[in-house]
Design a protein around this motif. Structure first.
Motif, PDB file in Angstrom:
ATOM      1  N   PRO A 134       0.881  -1.341   0.095  1.00  0.00           N
ATOM      2  CA  PRO A 134      -0.011  -0.013   0.075  1.00  0.00           C
ATOM      3  C   PRO A 134       0.833   1.276   0.032  1.00  0.00           C
ATOM      4  O   PRO A 134       1.951   1.430   0.728  1.00  0.00           O
ATOM      5  N   LEU A 135       0.427   2.470  -0.640  1.00  0.00           N
ATOM      6  CA  LEU A 135       0.866   3.664  -0.773  1.00  0.00           C
ATOM      7  C   LEU A 135      -0.014   4.684  -0.891  1.00  0.00           C
ATOM      8  O   LEU A 135      -1.053   4.499  -1.516  1.00  0.00           O
ATOM      9  N   VAL A 136       0.153   5.606  -0.062  1.00  0.00           N
ATOM     10  CA  VAL A 136      -0.337   6.889  -0.094  1.00  0.00           C
ATOM     11  C   VAL A 136       0.286   7.921  -0.614  1.00  0.00           C
ATOM     12  O   VAL A 136       1.485   8.192  -0.508  1.00  0.00           O
ATOM     13  N   VAL A 137      -0.377   8.814  -1.452  1.00  0.00           N
ATOM     14  CA  VAL A 137       0.193   9.640  -2.372  1.00  0.00           C
ATOM     15  C   VAL A 137      -0.703  11.146  -2.134  1.00  0.00           C
ATOM     16  O   VAL A 137      -1.781  11.179  -2.209  1.00  0.00           O
ATOM     17  N   ARG A 138       0.143  12.046  -1.567  1.00  0.00           N
ATOM     18  CA  ARG A 138      -0.283  13.356  -1.284  1.00  0.00           C
ATOM     19  C   ARG A 138       0.790  14.539  -1.887  1.00  0.00           C
ATOM     20  O   ARG A 138       1.814  14.238  -2.124  1.00  0.00           O
ATOM     21  N   GLY A 139      -0.195  15.794  -2.105  1.00  0.00           N
ATOM     22  CA  GLY A 139       0.718  16.822  -2.611  1.00  0.00           C
ATOM     23  C   GLY A 139      -0.139  18.041  -3.109  1.00  0.00           C
ATOM     24  O   GLY A 139      -1.450  18.153  -2.604  1.00  0.00           O
ATOM     25  N   ARG A 140       0.222  18.806  -3.709  1.00  0.00           N
ATOM     26  CA  ARG A 140      -0.244  20.028  -4.166  1.00  0.00           C
ATOM     27  C   ARG A 140      -0.155  20.209  -5.882  1.00  0.00           C
ATOM     28  O   ARG A 140       0.896  19.825  -6.149  1.00  0.00           O
ATOM     29  N   VAL A 141      -0.617  21.038  -6.283  1.00  0.00           N
ATOM     30  CA  VAL A 141      -0.545  21.421  -7.548  1.00  0.00           C
ATOM     31  C   VAL A 141      -0.317  23.120  -7.421  1.00  0.00           C
ATOM     32  O   VAL A 141      -1.241  23.795  -6.961  1.00  0.00           O
ATOM     33  N   LEU A 142       0.737  23.549  -8.097  1.00  0.00           N
ATOM     34  CA  LEU A 142       1.076  24.964  -7.956  1.00  0.00           C
ATOM     35  C   LEU A 142       1.394  25.630  -9.099  1.00  0.00           C
ATOM     36  O   LEU A 142       1.754  24.704 -10.063  1.00  0.00           O
ATOM     37  N   THR A 153      -6.843  18.873 -12.201  1.00  0.00           N
ATOM     38  CA  THR A 153      -7.062  17.379 -12.467  1.00  0.00           C
ATOM     39  C   THR A 153      -5.946  16.739 -12.352  1.00  0.00           C
ATOM     40  O   THR A 153      -5.047  17.213 -13.106  1.00  0.00           O
ATOM     41  N   ILE A 154      -5.902  15.691 -11.676  1.00  0.00           N
ATOM     42  CA  ILE A 154      -4.601  14.560 -11.589  1.00  0.00           C
ATOM     43  C   ILE A 154      -5.086  13.389 -12.140  1.00  0.00           C
ATOM     44  O   ILE A 154      -5.876  12.694 -11.452  1.00  0.00           O
ATOM     45  N   ASP A 155      -4.668  12.762 -13.129  1.00  0.00           N
ATOM     46  CA  ASP A 155      -5.081  11.685 -13.938  1.00  0.00           C
ATOM     47  C   ASP A 155      -3.678  10.725 -13.686  1.00  0.00           C
ATOM     48  O   ASP A 155      -2.930  11.093 -14.110  1.00  0.00           O
ATOM     49  N   GLY A 180      -7.314   6.794 -12.221  1.00  0.00           N
ATOM     50  CA  GLY A 180      -8.352   7.588 -11.707  1.00  0.00           C
ATOM     51  C   GLY A 180      -7.980   8.740 -11.766  1.00  0.00           C
ATOM     52  O   GLY A 180      -6.624   9.323 -11.806  1.00  0.00           O
ATOM     53  N   ILE A 181      -8.728   9.800 -11.736  1.00  0.00           N
ATOM     54  CA  ILE A 181      -8.683  11.391 -11.786  1.00  0.00           C
ATOM     55  C   ILE A 181      -8.982  11.631 -10.477  1.00  0.00           C
ATOM     56  O   ILE A 181     -10.072  11.685  -9.990  1.00  0.00           O
ATOM     57  N   PHE A 182      -8.332  12.975  -9.904  1.00  0.00           N
ATOM     58  CA  PHE A 182      -8.612  13.381  -8.653  1.00  0.00           C
ATOM     59  C   PHE A 182      -8.465  15.028  -9.178  1.00  0.00           C
ATOM     60  O   PHE A 182      -7.885  15.334  -9.875  1.00  0.00           O
ATOM     61  N   THR A 183      -9.109  15.845  -7.998  1.00  0.00           N
ATOM     62  CA  THR A 183      -9.269  17.255  -8.380  1.00  0.00           C
ATOM     63  C   THR A 183      -8.871  17.634  -7.269  1.00  0.00           C
ATOM     64  O   THR A 183      -9.149  17.623  -5.760  1.00  0.00           O
ATOM     65  N   LYS A 230      -3.482  18.724 -15.297  1.00  0.00           N
ATOM     66  CA  LYS A 230      -3.727  20.160 -16.091  1.00  0.00           C
ATOM     67  C   LYS A 230      -4.930  21.025 -15.256  1.00  0.00           C
ATOM     68  O   LYS A 230      -5.258  20.611 -14.514  1.00  0.00           O
ATOM     69  N   ALA A 231      -4.932  22.299 -15.662  1.00  0.00           N
ATOM     70  CA  ALA A 231      -5.766  23.060 -15.150  1.00  0.00           C
ATOM     71  C   ALA A 231      -5.922  24.324 -16.089  1.00  0.00           C
ATOM     72  O   ALA A 231      -4.994  24.643 -16.902  1.00  0.00           O
ATOM     73  N   PRO A 232      -7.150  24.980 -16.064  1.00  0.00           N
ATOM     74  CA  PRO A 232      -7.198  25.985 -16.977  1.00  0.00           C
ATOM     75  C   PRO A 232      -6.161  27.138 -16.983  1.00  0.00           C
ATOM     76  O   PRO A 232      -5.583  27.674 -15.839  1.00  0.00           O
ATOM     77  N   GLY A 233      -5.640  27.689 -18.264  1.00  0.00           N
ATOM     78  CA  GLY A 233      -4.546  28.803 -18.340  1.00  0.00           C
ATOM     79  C   GLY A 233      -3.200  28.268 -17.779  1.00  0.00           C
ATOM     80  O   GLY A 233      -2.404  29.185 -18.089  1.00  0.00           O
ATOM     81  N   LEU A 234      -3.186  27.020 -17.538  1.00  0.00           N
ATOM     82  CA  LEU A 234      -1.752  26.510 -17.403  1.00  0.00           C
ATOM     83  C   LEU A 234      -1.390  25.298 -18.429  1.00  0.00           C
ATOM     84  O   LEU A 234      -2.165  24.619 -18.905  1.00  0.00           O
ATOM     85  N   GLU A 235       0.094  25.280 -18.681  1.00  0.00           N
ATOM     86  CA  GLU A 235       0.333  23.977 -19.532  1.00  0.00           C
ATOM     87  C   GLU A 235       0.184  22.701 -18.896  1.00  0.00           C
ATOM     88  O   GLU A 235       0.471  22.312 -17.793  1.00  0.00           O
TER      89      GLU A 235
END
Length: 296
Positions: A134-142, A153-155, A180-183, A230-235
């Motif tokens: 088992p693995l838990v993945v945590r983080g942020r999008v900046l 969204t993180i696919d 899976g996709i997460f927001t 991906k996110a609106p306005g970002l690469e």
């Protein structure tokens, strides 16, 4: 008597072979096609002149390409595999995704991406077959200024513990296993549960696998989790994250490993936290932030 219009290179000769072929292109064709085909013909003829294959060797090359085409299916593209293993896919990606602004580095999409996987709430476990550590993945999008991005969204997708993607084992693995996709939330945070990735061989039962073996190379891909963020306005970023203990980081069959994409996978011995996560103890944890550049 009819008047003949002579071109500069009317007949084929070894010395001017590329010029003869290039000169036959029409005058009213797409400029980009002319540029691409001129370069392709020039380099192909230079390659043949350097290698000087005999007829048997050239026929073997044609037969190799024919087998590569015959091996391709709706879910297995042998030509993509060939491009990957020759480093061309990574080169094209590097040419088109050279940010130089602190954004997360790209790497190849791979041939097993599936459109429209399930969209899950944060914290969902995407491992549906119960295999693996088992693995838990945590983080942020900046963004590149360090600002959190809400609604990104993180696919994510990966192989199972046996080293196969779900599409390679239809009827064996649960459909959409380890996808899976997460927001991200208002603070740009995301998290999900999965299993520690493991290395696996690319499909090596076809002509590409035979070529790798003939070159003295192995078929193994370094262990990784795929991400498309991906996110609106970002690469958009298409990338992998690799565990540092994988033995194939420096010999990845498709050259997909970049040093900045090697994550800190921590082995956690905490029975209470494991129970809260629904994991057996001990388990693995990965903290990973994605940085996206502003769209050009």
């Amino acid at each position: 008597m009819a008047t003949r219009t002579w071109t500069k290179y009317p007949y084929f000769e070894e010395e001017t072979s590329a010029d003869v072929v290039i000169a036959r292109m029409g005058t009213d064709i797409d400029p980009r096609l002319r540029q691409v085909m001129t370069a392709a013909i020039t380099h192909l003829h230079a390659f043949v002149k350097e290698v000087r294959p005999n007829h048997k060797e050239w026929l073997a090359a044609i037969q190799f390409l024919t087998r590569t085409g015959h091996m391709s299916t709706d879910w297995r593209q042998e030509y993509i595999l060939l491009s990957d293993t020759l480093g061309v896919t990574m080169l094209v990606d590097a040419i088109n995704n050279s940010h130089g602004d602190g954004a997360t580095e790209n790497t190849i999409l791979g041939p097993f991406y599936v459109e429209n996987p399930p969209h899950y709430p944060n914290g969902t476990n995407i491992c549906l077959d119960g295999k693996g550590e088992p693995l838990v993945v945590r983080g942020r999008v900046l963004d590149t200024d360090g600002n959190p991005i809400a609604g990104a969204t993180i696919d994510a997708w990966q192989t199972n513990e046996d080293g196969f993607y779900d599409v390679q084992q239809k009827g064996v693995q649960p459909e959409m296993n380890l996808r899976g996709i997460f927001t991200t939330d208002a603070d740009g945070r995301y998290w999900f549960r999965t299993v520690k990735p493991r290395f696996y061989p690319i499909p090596d039962d076809g002509p590409v696998g035979q070529l790798l073996a003939a070159m003295g190379r192995g078929p193994n891909r370094a262990a990784h989790i795929h991400f498309k963020v991906k996110a609106p306005g970002l690469e958009e970023v298409i990338t992998h994250v690799f565990p540092p203990d994988c033995p194939y980081l420096e010999t990845d069959a498709v050259f997909g490993v970049k040093e900045t994409l090697i994550g800190d996978f921590r082995h956690v011995d905490d029975a209470a936290e494991a129970a809260r996560l629904g994991f057996t103890n001990p388990y693995w944890a990965l903290d990973w932030d994605f940085t996206l550049a502003r769209a050009k």
